[in-house]
Design a protein around this motif. Structure first.
Motif, PDB file in Angstrom:
ATOM      1  N   GLU A  23      67.001 135.806 104.774  1.00 28.84           N
ATOM      2  CA  GLU A  23      67.569 136.894 103.978  1.00 28.84           C
ATOM      3  C   GLU A  23      68.869 137.405 104.604  1.00 28.84           C
ATOM      4  N   ASP A  25      70.912 135.711 106.411  1.00 31.62           N
ATOM      5  CA  ASP A  25      71.909 134.668 106.192  1.00 31.62           C
ATOM      6  C   ASP A  25      72.489 134.742 104.784  1.00 31.62           C
ATOM      7  N   LYS A  26      71.658 135.104 103.815  1.00 30.25           N
ATOM      8  CA  LYS A  26      72.101 135.174 102.420  1.00 30.25           C
ATOM      9  C   LYS A  26      72.854 136.459 102.097  1.00 30.25           C
ATOM     10  N   SER A  27      72.499 137.560 102.761  1.00 30.87           N
ATOM     11  CA  SER A  27      72.969 138.846 102.258  1.00 30.87           C
ATOM     12  C   SER A  27      73.730 139.720 103.249  1.00 30.87           C
TER      13      SER A  27
END
Length: 95
Positions: A23, A25-27
């Motif tokens: 998460e 890494d994504k956000s």
């Protein structure tokens, strides 16, 4: 019983921490920036150092990651304990 509970918790913690990193890494742009910088600097060090020192750098990084994994697990377990304590305190104050 204690060993099976610990194994269950270890599995839960590992899965949850992996999920949290995913998460992040994504956000989280700050996480991505620092992660990229760290990887860049590590690669630079690796390229500039002699083979002997590269091995030492690898061992250092491995030890650092191991310490981080232990710390993550302990922080997560302490969070469980704190939540249980808070739950007990709230239950007592509401009764």
């Amino acid at each position: 019983m204690h060993n099976s509970l610990e194994a269950l918790l270890d599995s839960l913690i590992r899965i949850r921490i992996e999920s949290l990193y995913g998460e992040l890494d994504k956000s989280n742009s700050s996480y991505n920036q620092f992660s990229s910088e760290r990887n860049f600097y590590f690669k630079q060090l690796h390229e500039l150092l002699t083979e002997d020192i590269r091995k030492t750098l690898f061992l250092y990084d491995d030890a650092d990651l191991s310490l981080q994994a232990i710390l993550e697990r302990e922080i997560y377990l302490q969070g469980f304990k704190d939540a249980l304590h808070l739950h007990s305190e709230l239950k007592v104050s509401l009764d």
